[in-house]
Design a protein around this motif. Sequence first.
Motif, PDB file in Angstrom:
ATOM      1  N   LEU A   1     -28.831 -20.009 -41.113  1.00  0.00           N
ATOM      2  CA  LEU A   1     -27.913 -19.352 -40.594  1.00  0.00           C
ATOM      3  C   LEU A   1     -26.708 -20.523 -40.421  1.00  0.00           C
ATOM      4  O   LEU A   1     -26.635 -21.672 -39.867  1.00  0.00           O
ATOM      5  CB  LEU A   1     -28.075 -18.906 -39.070  1.00  0.00           C
ATOM      6  N   ILE A   2     -25.260 -20.127 -40.539  1.00  0.00           N
ATOM      7  CA  ILE A   2     -24.204 -20.665 -40.363  1.00  0.00           C
ATOM      8  C   ILE A   2     -23.536 -20.261 -39.246  1.00  0.00           C
ATOM      9  O   ILE A   2     -22.873 -18.964 -39.346  1.00  0.00           O
ATOM     10  CB  ILE A   2     -23.316 -21.174 -41.636  1.00  0.00           C
ATOM     11  N   ASN A   3     -23.292 -20.618 -38.229  1.00  0.00           N
ATOM     12  CA  ASN A   3     -22.427 -20.217 -37.107  1.00  0.00           C
ATOM     13  C   ASN A   3     -23.239 -19.002 -36.705  1.00  0.00           C
ATOM     14  O   ASN A   3     -22.337 -17.938 -36.310  1.00  0.00           O
ATOM     15  CB  ASN A   3     -20.886 -19.968 -37.475  1.00  0.00           C
ATOM     16  N   GLY A   4     -24.522 -18.862 -36.821  1.00  0.00           N
ATOM     17  CA  GLY A   4     -25.151 -17.730 -36.441  1.00  0.00           C
ATOM     18  C   GLY A   4     -25.113 -16.443 -37.498  1.00  0.00           C
ATOM     19  O   GLY A   4     -25.713 -15.455 -37.274  1.00  0.00           O
ATOM     20  N   LYS A   5     -24.529 -16.710 -38.583  1.00  0.00           N
ATOM     21  CA  LYS A   5     -24.522 -15.580 -39.646  1.00  0.00           C
ATOM     22  C   LYS A   5     -25.424 -15.980 -40.882  1.00  0.00           C
ATOM     23  O   LYS A   5     -25.441 -17.269 -41.350  1.00  0.00           O
ATOM     24  CB  LYS A   5     -23.155 -15.433 -40.340  1.00  0.00           C
ATOM     25  N   PRO A   6     -26.175 -15.050 -41.440  1.00  0.00           N
ATOM     26  CA  PRO A   6     -27.172 -15.575 -42.432  1.00  0.00           C
ATOM     27  C   PRO A   6     -26.174 -16.067 -43.613  1.00  0.00           C
ATOM     28  O   PRO A   6     -25.406 -15.185 -44.039  1.00  0.00           O
ATOM     29  CB  PRO A   6     -27.891 -14.322 -42.784  1.00  0.00           C
ATOM     30  N   PHE A   7     -26.779 -17.247 -44.090  1.00  0.00           N
ATOM     31  CA  PHE A   7     -25.972 -17.698 -45.437  1.00  0.00           C
ATOM     32  C   PHE A   7     -26.721 -17.647 -46.730  1.00  0.00           C
ATOM     33  O   PHE A   7     -28.095 -17.909 -46.333  1.00  0.00           O
ATOM     34  CB  PHE A   7     -25.413 -19.113 -45.243  1.00  0.00           C
ATOM     35  N   TYR A   8     -26.404 -17.321 -47.675  1.00  0.00           N
ATOM     36  CA  TYR A   8     -27.148 -17.381 -48.960  1.00  0.00           C
ATOM     37  C   TYR A   8     -26.651 -18.252 -49.852  1.00  0.00           C
ATOM     38  O   TYR A   8     -25.443 -18.086 -50.228  1.00  0.00           O
ATOM     39  CB  TYR A   8     -27.155 -15.734 -49.466  1.00  0.00           C
ATOM     40  N   PHE A   9     -27.645 -19.103 -50.292  1.00  0.00           N
ATOM     41  CA  PHE A   9     -27.121 -20.137 -51.355  1.00  0.00           C
ATOM     42  C   PHE A   9     -27.011 -19.572 -52.841  1.00  0.00           C
ATOM     43  O   PHE A   9     -28.073 -19.746 -53.475  1.00  0.00           O
ATOM     44  CB  PHE A   9     -27.947 -21.323 -51.237  1.00  0.00           C
ATOM     45  N   HIS A  10     -26.007 -19.216 -53.425  1.00  0.00           N
ATOM     46  CA  HIS A  10     -26.001 -18.705 -54.429  1.00  0.00           C
ATOM     47  C   HIS A  10     -25.148 -19.791 -55.314  1.00  0.00           C
ATOM     48  O   HIS A  10     -23.913 -19.875 -55.196  1.00  0.00           O
ATOM     49  CB  HIS A  10     -25.598 -17.221 -54.968  1.00  0.00           C
ATOM     50  N   GLY A  11     -25.824 -20.660 -56.042  1.00  0.00           N
ATOM     51  CA  GLY A  11     -24.999 -21.774 -56.488  1.00  0.00           C
ATOM     52  C   GLY A  11     -25.634 -22.392 -57.571  1.00  0.00           C
ATOM     53  O   GLY A  11     -26.410 -21.928 -58.404  1.00  0.00           O
TER      54      GLY A  11
END
Length: 604
Positions: free
Chosen positions: A308-318
Amino acid sequence: LSTCQGLYPKDSPSRLLKDLDGIWHFKIDDSLSRNEGFDKEWYLKPLNDTILMPVPASYNDITQDHKIRDFLGWAWYDRNFWVPGSWLDGKTRVVLRFESAYYYTIVWVNGKQVMTHDGGHLPFEADIAEHLEEGQPNRVTVAVNNTLTAKTLPVGSVTYHNGEEYPPNYFTFTGDFDFFNYAGIQRSVKLYTTPKAYISDISVVTELEEDGSASVAYTVMVGGVEGNNEVTYEVSLSGVKDSGTVTDGIAKGTLKITNPTLWWPWTLSSTPGAMQPFQVKITTDGVTDMYIQSVGLREITVTEDQFLINGKPFYFHGIGKHEDWDIIGKGINDALLMKDLNALLWLNASAFRATTYPFAEEMLDLADKAGIVVIGESTSVGQKSVSNFGNESLAHHLQVMKELINRDKNHPSVVLWSLANEPESSLSVAEEYFQTLVEATHTLDPTRPVSFTCNLDYNNDKVFKHMDLIMLNRYLDWYQNGGHPEVVPYALRYDLEQWRKLYKKPIMISEYGAGTIPGFHKDPPVMWTEEYQVLALSAFWPVFDEYRKSFLIGEMVWSFADFETAQSTSRTDGNHKGLLTRQRQPKLAAHVVRERFSALAEGR
Ligand code: GCB
């Protein structure tokens, strides 16, 4: 000799900056002893019999001479520079700073040794004011050695070949890693001034509160204070100010920001990359030092299945990336960094992994501003045998993490520390070793999760139990099942399920890819063709789509662009797993990945 790390050199009303980049004198020490430079004390006089060499750049690809390209040992550089008399008033620190030199470096100023540094890709600096002369040129001499051993990071070895069948003094070098052993002064060299009492370090840590405000805890370190002189400080961020007296060289406090502008990755916000100036002033004896540190306010949390970044789920597509370019090797150039950033944005990548070493801080600045997330990694690669996990390796590894965190702690784009790439984590010595490293890393930085990338099976690894999340490098239709992408859905699903049974931790595929020679085409696709790269990557996607709804937090293609490696029968003039060529032109797969990343960014 004290070699310390300071803040990134910036000018301010109290700091002046002088660039020492440009053309230096250069020579390699290829004498029989390979130590003539020290035996004959080359640093005492201007180097002779030199050629010209640009700084910053790897020296390897600059000339037409293969001896320089493949050189292993001491390479020497020098140049002259002038300083104004006002810098030598006894009240000014004149700091000589190298953003990095590879691998082991010794620096002299006017013949006096002023610093040494062990390891590449991280900065080092020293106050050289006492060694400088007014009214005449000053000389800086650098000796830099790229020899790697069982105890360096990365790991390497030298083999000496004796006998009539070999040329005299013949040896070969093997690096236990998949990139070229580029060397030299690869990043910028600068001189900068500060007052005697100066801001030596700044860090900010953000916590988001329930009421939508942010608490920003700051720590300012002050160096060079004489006696019991009083030092006062003032800080300000977003219109919120604080001030007080520095105690024992430290100023600490918390700023409460009621309506904070948060830093977001571009995939989670339409106003990504908000960087803000955190202004720091310290004053003693009527003299002020000022530094403006760019900061981004954000908070990272890892749960059993989410990042989570600032409480929101983050997906690493990179994408996993190298610093690697034609001609300059691992040198740094603003135009090329900018091109890489633009290519990452074009690909719709939400993240990149600074694979196997700390990248130039200039690139992290660009990532901060663009809202691209970065996985920061240590220099550890090739730790495969028991001899790579001794106390000496551990002490150096701890030092690397300390320097890395010290340099990058204020970059909001950096969200995760990777301790190593593909160590032999099946060894019992590795378990103890990494347990110590994780604990030390958490102490140095309690705000970011820690992991490493692993190419072993769930039943071999002994180390992930100590990590915050799991990162797996998987070549299921390349090194295994080459030519058979139809195996991937089965193999990958099985793999993920086994790990998940072991650990309730989020999982990321930190590498997957296929070697592709641009311009090779075949249908039905075969290995090395552009069509096969598309097939090899897309075979993973249905399984990624299944699991990203639960515990899969990322998919990182290997690699961003083709890159140089040692010569070998398995590498055709470098590694060709790039989505882009080494010149940053797209292969077929780049277009297909770009489409997928766009859909992922839109939450499709
Ligand atoms: C890996 C390594 C990476 C290599 C890659 C490859 O597993 O982590 O450094 O470049 O495989 O292409 O073989």
